[in-house]
Motif scaffolding. Structure first.
Motif, PDB file in Angstrom:
ATOM      1  N   PHE A  18      33.623  25.349  -5.515  1.00  0.00           N
ATOM      2  CA  PHE A  18      34.397  24.755  -4.429  1.00  0.00           C
ATOM      3  C   PHE A  18      35.275  25.843  -3.824  1.00  0.00           C
ATOM      4  O   PHE A  18      35.876  26.625  -4.559  1.00  0.00           O
ATOM      5  CB  PHE A  18      35.300  23.632  -4.953  1.00  0.00           C
ATOM      6  CG  PHE A  18      34.564  22.461  -5.539  1.00  0.00           C
ATOM      7  CD1 PHE A  18      34.303  21.332  -4.785  1.00  0.00           C
ATOM      8  CD2 PHE A  18      34.142  22.479  -6.867  1.00  0.00           C
ATOM      9  CE1 PHE A  18      33.631  20.247  -5.332  1.00  0.00           C
ATOM     10  CE2 PHE A  18      33.469  21.398  -7.423  1.00  0.00           C
ATOM     11  CZ  PHE A  18      33.211  20.277  -6.654  1.00  0.00           C
ATOM     12  N   LYS A  22      36.206  22.353  -0.710  1.00  0.00           N
ATOM     13  CA  LYS A  22      34.886  22.004  -0.183  1.00  0.00           C
ATOM     14  C   LYS A  22      33.796  22.511  -1.122  1.00  0.00           C
ATOM     15  O   LYS A  22      33.803  23.672  -1.524  1.00  0.00           O
ATOM     16  CB  LYS A  22      34.694  22.615   1.201  1.00  0.00           C
ATOM     17  CG  LYS A  22      33.388  22.219   1.828  1.00  0.00           C
ATOM     18  CD  LYS A  22      33.215  22.808   3.209  1.00  0.00           C
ATOM     19  CE  LYS A  22      31.863  22.336   3.730  1.00  0.00           C
ATOM     20  NZ  LYS A  22      31.350  23.114   4.788  1.00  0.00           N
ATOM     21  N   LEU A  23      32.849  21.632  -1.452  1.00  0.00           N
ATOM     22  CA  LEU A  23      31.710  22.006  -2.289  1.00  0.00           C
ATOM     23  C   LEU A  23      30.814  22.938  -1.488  1.00  0.00           C
ATOM     24  O   LEU A  23      30.302  22.572  -0.430  1.00  0.00           O
ATOM     25  CB  LEU A  23      30.938  20.748  -2.704  1.00  0.00           C
ATOM     26  CG  LEU A  23      29.710  20.939  -3.569  1.00  0.00           C
ATOM     27  CD1 LEU A  23      30.064  21.610  -4.895  1.00  0.00           C
ATOM     28  CD2 LEU A  23      29.043  19.588  -3.826  1.00  0.00           C
ATOM     29  N   THR A 123      29.182  13.387  -1.830  1.00  0.00           N
ATOM     30  CA  THR A 123      29.530  14.774  -1.504  1.00  0.00           C
ATOM     31  C   THR A 123      29.027  15.248  -0.149  1.00  0.00           C
ATOM     32  O   THR A 123      29.516  16.243   0.375  1.00  0.00           O
ATOM     33  CB  THR A 123      28.950  15.737  -2.561  1.00  0.00           C
ATOM     34  OG1 THR A 123      27.517  15.688  -2.503  1.00  0.00           O
ATOM     35  CG2 THR A 123      29.436  15.380  -3.953  1.00  0.00           C
ATOM     36  N   ALA A 137      29.320  19.190 -10.527  1.00  0.00           N
ATOM     37  CA  ALA A 137      30.031  18.905  -9.276  1.00  0.00           C
ATOM     38  C   ALA A 137      30.987  17.722  -9.435  1.00  0.00           C
ATOM     39  O   ALA A 137      32.110  17.751  -8.915  1.00  0.00           O
ATOM     40  CB  ALA A 137      29.033  18.644  -8.146  1.00  0.00           C
ATOM     41  N   MET A 138      30.560  16.689 -10.164  1.00  0.00           N
ATOM     42  CA  MET A 138      31.422  15.525 -10.336  1.00  0.00           C
ATOM     43  C   MET A 138      32.618  15.834 -11.234  1.00  0.00           C
ATOM     44  O   MET A 138      33.673  15.232 -11.082  1.00  0.00           O
ATOM     45  CB  MET A 138      30.616  14.333 -10.862  1.00  0.00           C
ATOM     46  CG  MET A 138      29.522  13.860  -9.900  1.00  0.00           C
ATOM     47  SD  MET A 138      29.986  13.756  -8.155  1.00  0.00           S
ATOM     48  CE  MET A 138      31.227  12.486  -8.161  1.00  0.00           C
ATOM     49  N   TRP A 141      34.878  17.267  -8.703  1.00  0.00           N
ATOM     50  CA  TRP A 141      35.137  16.415  -7.548  1.00  0.00           C
ATOM     51  C   TRP A 141      36.428  15.669  -7.748  1.00  0.00           C
ATOM     52  O   TRP A 141      37.257  15.485  -6.942  1.00  0.00           O
ATOM     53  CB  TRP A 141      33.984  15.443  -7.350  1.00  0.00           C
ATOM     54  CG  TRP A 141      34.008  14.807  -6.012  1.00  0.00           C
ATOM     55  CD1 TRP A 141      34.445  13.564  -5.703  1.00  0.00           C
ATOM     56  CD2 TRP A 141      33.584  15.388  -4.766  1.00  0.00           C
ATOM     57  NE1 TRP A 141      34.321  13.307  -4.370  1.00  0.00           N
ATOM     58  CE2 TRP A 141      33.796  14.421  -3.760  1.00  0.00           C
ATOM     59  CE3 TRP A 141      33.068  16.615  -4.388  1.00  0.00           C
ATOM     60  CZ2 TRP A 141      33.484  14.653  -2.414  1.00  0.00           C
ATOM     61  CZ3 TRP A 141      32.745  16.845  -3.078  1.00  0.00           C
ATOM     62  CH2 TRP A 141      32.963  15.871  -2.098  1.00  0.00           C
TER      63      TRP A 141
END
Length: 141
Positions: A18, A22-23, A123, A137-138, A141
């Motif tokens: 990130f 932002k991913l 996402t 990612a989670m 997040w």
């Protein structure tokens, strides 16, 4: 720029990057690739977040509807969890050595698995990332 790396460690590691919230990047890595990546890039990382198996004392090997797991299967599972625990310890050591902040999240805190379609909705990420990448990612997040 704030760079956050979130990791789902295991025999296949999911890694998410990130930048300023932002991913921007997703990757699958082996444990060796992950450690090499962290050592090489740690000076440019603001924060590392990992799903940390050491934070949970029990294993999800048996449900109420199934028979107990046979001993060889349970021992193999324990060995794999031990390997993941060791990888978490190595990530933690790299962060401590470099003075990079580390947040650890238990598998339970991370929540339920997210399927590819849900992941895209949450996402906005295009493509079909692996389960390990979605977990990573989670976690961030």
């Amino acid at each position: 720029m704030a760079v956050v790396i979130s990791i789902d460690p295991g025999s296949n590691c999911g890694v998410a990057r990130f930048e300023d919230g932002k991913l921007v990047e997703l990757a699958d890595m082996t444990p060796v690739q992950l450690i090499t990546f962290l050592v090489a890039k740690i000076s440019g990382i603001s924060l590392v977040i990992i799903e940390d198996s050491r934070m949970q004392s029990h294993l999800f090997a048996v449900s109420k509807k199934t028979k107990p797991v046979p001993l060889p299967v349970a021992l193999n599972m324990a060995r794999k969890v031990g390997q993941v625990d060791r990888l978490c310890s190595m990530i933690e050591a790299i962060c401590i050595d470099s003075k990079t902040p580390l947040i650890t999240i238990s598998p339970k805190q991370k929540g339920a698995k997210v399927k590819a379609k849900e992941f895209k909705q949450i996402t906005g990420w295009e493509g079909r990332p692996s389960e390990h990448i979605r977990h990573a990612a989670m976690v961030g997040w």
